[in-house]
Design an enzyme around this catalytic site. Structure first.
Site, PDB file in Angstrom:
ATOM      1  N   ASN A  43       0.862  -1.177   0.000  1.00 44.18           N
ATOM      2  CA  ASN A  43       0.000   0.000   0.000  1.00 44.18           C
ATOM      3  C   ASN A  43       0.901   1.230   0.000  1.00 44.18           C
ATOM      4  OD1 ASN A  43      -1.818   2.029   0.414  1.00 44.18           O
ATOM      5  ND2 ASN A  43      -2.491   1.360   2.443  1.00 44.18           N
ATOM      6  N   LYS A  45       0.041   4.144  -0.340  1.00 47.41           N
ATOM      7  CA  LYS A  45      -0.711   5.316   0.151  1.00 47.41           C
ATOM      8  C   LYS A  45      -0.490   6.469  -0.840  1.00 47.41           C
ATOM      9  CE  LYS A  45      -0.361   3.356   4.711  1.00 47.41           C
ATOM     10  NZ  LYS A  45      -0.286   3.531   6.157  1.00 47.41           N
ATOM     11  N   GLU A 131      -7.030   4.825   7.735  1.00 47.81           N
ATOM     12  CA  GLU A 131      -6.848   6.231   7.341  1.00 47.81           C
ATOM     13  C   GLU A 131      -8.093   6.744   6.646  1.00 47.81           C
ATOM     14  OE1 GLU A 131      -3.123   5.670   5.285  1.00 47.81           O
ATOM     15  OE2 GLU A 131      -2.184   5.224   7.224  1.00 47.81           O
ATOM     16  N   GLU A 203      -5.121  -4.635  10.821  1.00 45.90           N
ATOM     17  CA  GLU A 203      -4.183  -3.521  10.920  1.00 45.90           C
ATOM     18  C   GLU A 203      -4.499  -2.724  12.186  1.00 45.90           C
ATOM     19  OE1 GLU A 203      -2.262  -2.565   6.823  1.00 45.90           O
ATOM     20  OE2 GLU A 203      -3.806  -1.120   7.311  1.00 45.90           O
ATOM     21  N   GLY A 209       2.432   2.914  10.747  1.00 41.38           N
ATOM     22  CA  GLY A 209       3.348   4.035  10.559  1.00 41.38           C
ATOM     23  C   GLY A 209       4.037   4.488  11.832  1.00 41.38           C
ATOM     24  N   SER A 249       3.505  -1.421  10.519  1.00 45.78           N
ATOM     25  CA  SER A 249       4.962  -1.449  10.744  1.00 45.78           C
ATOM     26  C   SER A 249       5.564  -2.828  10.493  1.00 45.78           C
ATOM     27  CB  SER A 249       5.307  -0.947  12.158  1.00 45.78           C
ATOM     28  OG  SER A 249       4.875   0.391  12.315  1.00 45.78           O
TER      29      SER A 249
HETATM   30  P1  13P Z   1       2.978   0.846   7.686  1.00 42.49           P
HETATM   31  O1  13P Z   1       3.549  -0.444   7.151  1.00 42.49           O
HETATM   32  O2  13P Z   1       3.673   2.067   7.164  1.00 42.49           O
HETATM   33  O3  13P Z   1       2.876   0.827   9.172  1.00 42.49           O
HETATM   34  O4  13P Z   1       1.492   0.966   7.126  1.00 42.49           O
HETATM   35  C1  13P Z   1       0.642  -0.123   7.252  1.00 42.49           C
HETATM   36  C2  13P Z   1      -0.576   0.148   6.476  1.00 42.49           C
HETATM   37  O5  13P Z   1      -1.361   1.007   6.790  1.00 42.49           O
HETATM   38  C3  13P Z   1      -0.783  -0.654   5.248  1.00 42.49           C
HETATM   39  O6  13P Z   1      -2.063  -0.502   4.760  1.00 42.49           O
END
Ligand code: 13P
Length: 292
Positions: A43, A45, A131, A203, A209, A249
């Site tokens: 992802n 983002k 998010e 998640e 993050g 993470s």
């Molecule tokens: P991170 O791996 O940056 O923590 O993000 C996880 C995430 O939201 C994947 O959709």
């Protein structure tokens, strides 16, 4: 399409896919031995650029038996798809989107329909990400509509669920997971989507993050719980065939410990997925622990 129309479309597709299952796309959710095929989904983002998309495939390494899916921002799909096609020696890499609108077309400025995503080459779509739940008003009812629209269009939802820190600390984790899962899948079936058509990602919001990964035990506990709920909603045979991911993470450093858990079928990766070498390293770790 109305709800009845969606159900009929899904029923027709399911019958066709069951007939094509051996060696067809459906089979990609499980190995020839009938085990769930590990999946690592990236992802990005709202990160990346055209240059990154063009260079990304050359940094990927094959990981035997692991399905790789890349979900970049939509405008980067065409250059990424072109670069993937041109990359020698890579096994097939799937593409996905990070959101959709549930309507097939219309006056919805800034949105993309499921059919448009399919046409752009997407096979997957991330839905219910925390998010989007926190910042864009994707509540349970909206997520459920999006899940139904995705399935009706032949897209595989990667449905995200997860608790916030205060919910974990107050002992509400499993209540939240149950509520989010049940609401998102409300109104699905009969017939149920084929298990290969739906992926669920745990998640925990506090791990996204933050560098604070869930422990292997926490990830396993949550995913085993979600698998049991899926068995209640559909059947045990169904739940055993569905792939469940951990996200938050996840990195090459923790991929082996997390991936060794029986209910962790792969990862939904944010930050680490921006580097193809890291994403490949995670897929390779998963491949190694699954081969043991
Ligand atoms: P991170 O791996 O940056 O923590 O993000 C996880 C995430 O939201 C994947 O959709």
């Amino acid at each position: 399409m109305d709800e009845l129309g969606e159900r009929i479309a899904r029923l027709v597709r399911q019958v066709i896919e069951e007939r094509l299952a051996v060696g067809g796309e459906l089979a990609s959710a499980s190995t020839p031995g009938g085990r769930r095929r590990p999946l690592v989904a990236a992802n990005w983002k709202m990160n990346g650029s055209r240059a990154m998309a063009e260079g990304y495939p050359s940094g990927l390494r094959p990981a035997p038996g692991v399905e790789l899916v890349l979900c970049p921002p939509l405008v980067l799909l065409p250059p990424l798809a072109a670069a993937l096609r041109a990359a020698p020696g890579l096994p097939e890499v799937g593409l996905g989107a990070q959101n959709l609108h549930f309507e097939p077309k219309g006056a919805f400025t800034g949105e993309h329909s499921p059919g448009m995503l399919r046409e752009a080459g997407c096979r997957y779509v991330i839905l219910g990400h925390s998010e989007r739940r926190a910042m864009f008003g994707d509540d349970d009812a909206l997520v459920a509509r999006k899940v139904r629209a995705a399935l009706a269009a032949g897209l595989r939802p990667i449905l995200c669920v997860g608790e916030r820190l205060e919910e974990r600390e107050s002992g509400a984790t499993f209540r939240v997971l149950r509520a989010q899962l049940t609401a998102a899948l409300a109104g699905l079936g009969p017939p149920a989507p084929a298990p290969g058509e739906l992926v669920v990602a745990y998640e925990p919001v506090w791990a996204i993050g933050t560098g604070r990964t869930a422990s292997a035990a926490q990830a396993e506990e949550a995913l085993a719980f979600l698998r049991e709920r899926l068995a209640e909603l559909f059947s045990w045979a169904w739940a055993r065939g569905a792939r469940l991911l951990y996200g938050g993470s996840a990195t090459p450093e923790n991929a082996a410990a997390l991936g060794a858990q029986p209910d962790v079928d792969g990862f939904l990766v944010g930050g680490a997925s921006l580097e193809p070498a890291k994403l490949s390293a995670m897929a390779l770790k998963l491949s190694e622990v699954r081969a043991r």
